[in-house]
Structures are given as structure tokens and as C-alpha cells.
Design an enzyme around this catalytic site. Structure first.
Site: not given
Ligand SMILES: NC(=O)c1ccc[n+]([C@@H]2O[C@H](COP(=O)([O-])OP(=O)(O)OC[C@H]3O[C@@H](n4cnc5c(N)ncnc54)[C@H](O)[C@@H]3O)[C@@H](O)[C@H]2O)c1
Length: 275
Positions: A25, A46, A88, A115, A180, A184
Site C-alpha cells: 500500500s 506485508d 508481519d 517502510n 510514533y 521513528k
Molecule cells: N503518508 C505519510 O504522509 C507519511 C509521512 C511520514 C512517514 N510515513 C511513513 O511511511 C511508511 C508508509 O506509510 P503509508 O502512508 O504508505 O501507509 P499505508 O498505511 O498506506 O501502508 C502501510 C503498509 O504497511 C503494512 N503493514 C502494517 N503493519 C504491518 C506489519 N506488522 N507487518 C508488515 N506490514 C505491515 C500495511 O498492511 C500497509 O500495506 C510508514 O512507515 C509511515 O510511518 C508516511
């Protein structure tokens, strides 16, 4: 040191195998797609196994359409191909199993993108210790486990690239995101330590703290009132919210051969908004 031939078949990551956690995702999916289109064989780890498999099939289908991943020399590690595994990232046995399957089915993994992550918001005084620990487990311990599980393959190769996706909230702080932001922040610290420990062995370790990126996670944060997309966009110099592809482009650069002199860095992708 075996650096491997860069730009084989004109693709910068041909003959490389990458693991992308949370690759089903949002940002992880964009990274998985981008690394595959740059020639890498990509393992998507994932917790949503069906979504990981679907993402990998879509990458394979795209590769077949463009001719990548087919024809001579497309054995394990040939690139353009993908596999999805239900892993996981809080479970070390599952990670070790996923790494083993990646080696067997796609080749020795020498690129790791940590990620997977979740925000788990809540005002500090309401935050249960259980949620706090869950955030550490998912956002920080997972990086410890995945790095320990994949580094031996990189050391065998004498070459490796690790990119840890942290968060711009580490630099600004963010109310209601105590668990969080703390986890991070640990990812940023570990990135710096690993860069020092493994630089002499041909392995670079960098972190990308994304700004506001349009993904399901961000939309959830908007729904929960943790952030407001319109307000954040107004504060962003380039005048728009980020797209997952913006992060994928930076990550694709950091894992290339030519980025070998860049390590231990915090590589912001935030539209110019640092706080
Ligand atoms: N979207 C933003 O604005 C943003 C900003 C800063 C940091 N981030 C970081 O970027 C990364 C991705 O975020 P995103 O926005 O794409 O999120 P998202 O929710 O779209 O995707 C996260 C993915 O991680 C998977 N996941 C969750 N728990 C898991 C586990 N225990 N084991 C394996 N997979 C697992 C989910 O199934 C999902 O596919 C994260 O680390 C998030 O903290 C995102």
C-alpha cells in the site's frame, strides 16, 4: 568487494534483489513498483498477504508488458519480477522465513527498504503502555529485526543498500503522535549507527523522513483529526501534498550503485517544509 554490474540491460537495478516492507500500500507500493521498473527483483513483505500477492502480480504483469523480466538471463535476481509474502514485521521468525523465501525465489537480497509503519495516535495522557509498546514494536523493533535478518546477505555480497522510512514529524514533533514520533526518532538514530558500522563493508544506510504523502495512512490521520491536508498543503513551499512516487524516486536513487558515497543521511522528501 563484489559490486555487481550496474546498468545491465540498461536498468540501474538489474541483477539486484530488494525487499520492501509494507509494500502492499501507499509509499511501500510505489517503492516496490519503482524498484521493479528499475530492474530489481522485488519481495513485498506485508501483513496483508493477499494485497502483497496482488501487488506482486501487478508488477509481474507490467514487466511482461514491457518485456522486462522475460527472455534470457531472467533467472533469480534478474529483475522486473516480484513476489508477495505475508510477513508481519513484528515477528522475527516470519521475517527470517520471508528472507529465506526471497533468496530461494528471487535471489540474494541486497536492498532493504524498511517502510512498514503505523501512526497509532492518541493524546499522551490517554496513551496506554500497550499502544506505546506496539508502536515501538512496529515502527522501530521491526527495523532492528529486518536489518539483522538481511545484513548477512549484504555482507556475503560485499554490497548493500538500506533505506529506512522515518517521518518528518521526528524533526517537528507532532501533538498526539508521541508513540510514533519517538519510535521513528529511534529509526533515525539506528540509521546513523548502522551507516558507521557497515560503511566499511560496502553497505550504505540512509533514512527518508517523508512529509505529508497522500496515502491511506494520511487519509486516516485526516479522518481522526490528527492532521488537516488543506492546512498542511498551505504551509508547504511547493504548494501541494506529496505523492508516494515522490518518495519512491528518492529511494530509487539511494539504492543505486552511484549513490555509494551517500550514507548516514536524512534525505527529506517534504516539498520544502522541514517543520
Ligand atoms: N503518508 C505519510 O504522509 C507519511 C509521512 C511520514 C512517514 N510515513 C511513513 O511511511 C511508511 C508508509 O506509510 P503509508 O502512508 O504508505 O501507509 P499505508 O498505511 O498506506 O501502508 C502501510 C503498509 O504497511 C503494512 N503493514 C502494517 N503493519 C504491518 C506489519 N506488522 N507487518 C508488515 N506490514 C505491515 C500495511 O498492511 C500497509 O500495506 C510508514 O512507515 C509511515 O510511518 C508516511
Amino acid at each position: 568487494m563484489s559490486a555487481g554490474p550496474p546498468h545491465v540491460n540498461g536498468l540501474p537495478l538489474a541483477n539486484r534483489t530488494a525487499i520492501v516492507t509494507g509494500g502492499a500500500s501507499g509509499i511501500g507500493l510505489a517503492i516496490a513498483r519503482r524498484l521493479a521498473s528499475d530492474g530489481a527483483a522485488v519481495a513485498i513483505f506485508d501483513i496483508d498477504g493477499d494485497a502483497a500477492t496482488a501487488a506482486a502480480s501487478a508488477i509481474d504483469a507490467a514487466a511482461a508488458r514491457t518485456g522486462a523480466g522475460t527472455g534470457p538471463g531472467t533467472g533469480p535476481g534478474a529483475g522486473g519480477r516480484a513476489r508477495g509474502y505475508r510477513v508481519d514485521v513484528t515477528d522475527r521468525d516470519a521475517i527470517d522465513g520471508g528472507v529465506e523465501r526471497t533468496r530461494d525465489e528471487l535471489g540474494r537480497p541486497t536492498i532493504l527498504v524498511n517502510n512498514a509503519g503505523l501512526t497509532l495516535p492518541g493524546p499522551f495522557l490517554d496513551l496506554s503502555f500497550e499502544v506505546w509498546r506496539r508502536s515501538m514494536s512496529l515502527n522501530l523493533d521491526s527495523v532492528f529485526h529486518c536489518c539483522q535478518a538481511v545484513l548477512p546477505a549484504m555482507l556475503e555480497e560485499g554490497w548493500g543498500r538500506i533505506v529506512n522510512i522515518s517521518s518528518s514529524s521526528v524533526h517537528s514533533g507532532s501533538p498526539r503522535l508521541g508513540a510514533y514520533v519517538t519510535a521513528k526518532s529511534g529509526v533515525v538514530g539506528l540509521t546513523k549507527v548502522l551507516a558507521l558500522e557497515f560503511g566499511p563493508r560496502g553497505i550504505t544506510v540512509n533514512t527518508i523522513p517523508p512529509g505529508f504523502i497522500d496515502t491511506p495512512m494520511l487519509r486516516d490521520a485526516q479522518k481522526n483529526g490528527v492532521m488537516n491536508v488543506e492546512q498542511q498543503t498551505a504551509k508547504t513551499p511547493v504548494g501541494r501534498i506529496g505523492q508516494p512516487q515522490d518518495v519512491a524516486a528518492a529511494c530509487a536513487f539511494l539504492v543505486r550503485e552511484e549513490a555509494g558515497y551517500i550514507t548516514g543521511q536524512i534525505f527529506g522528501v517534504n516539498g520544502g517544509r522541514n517543520t
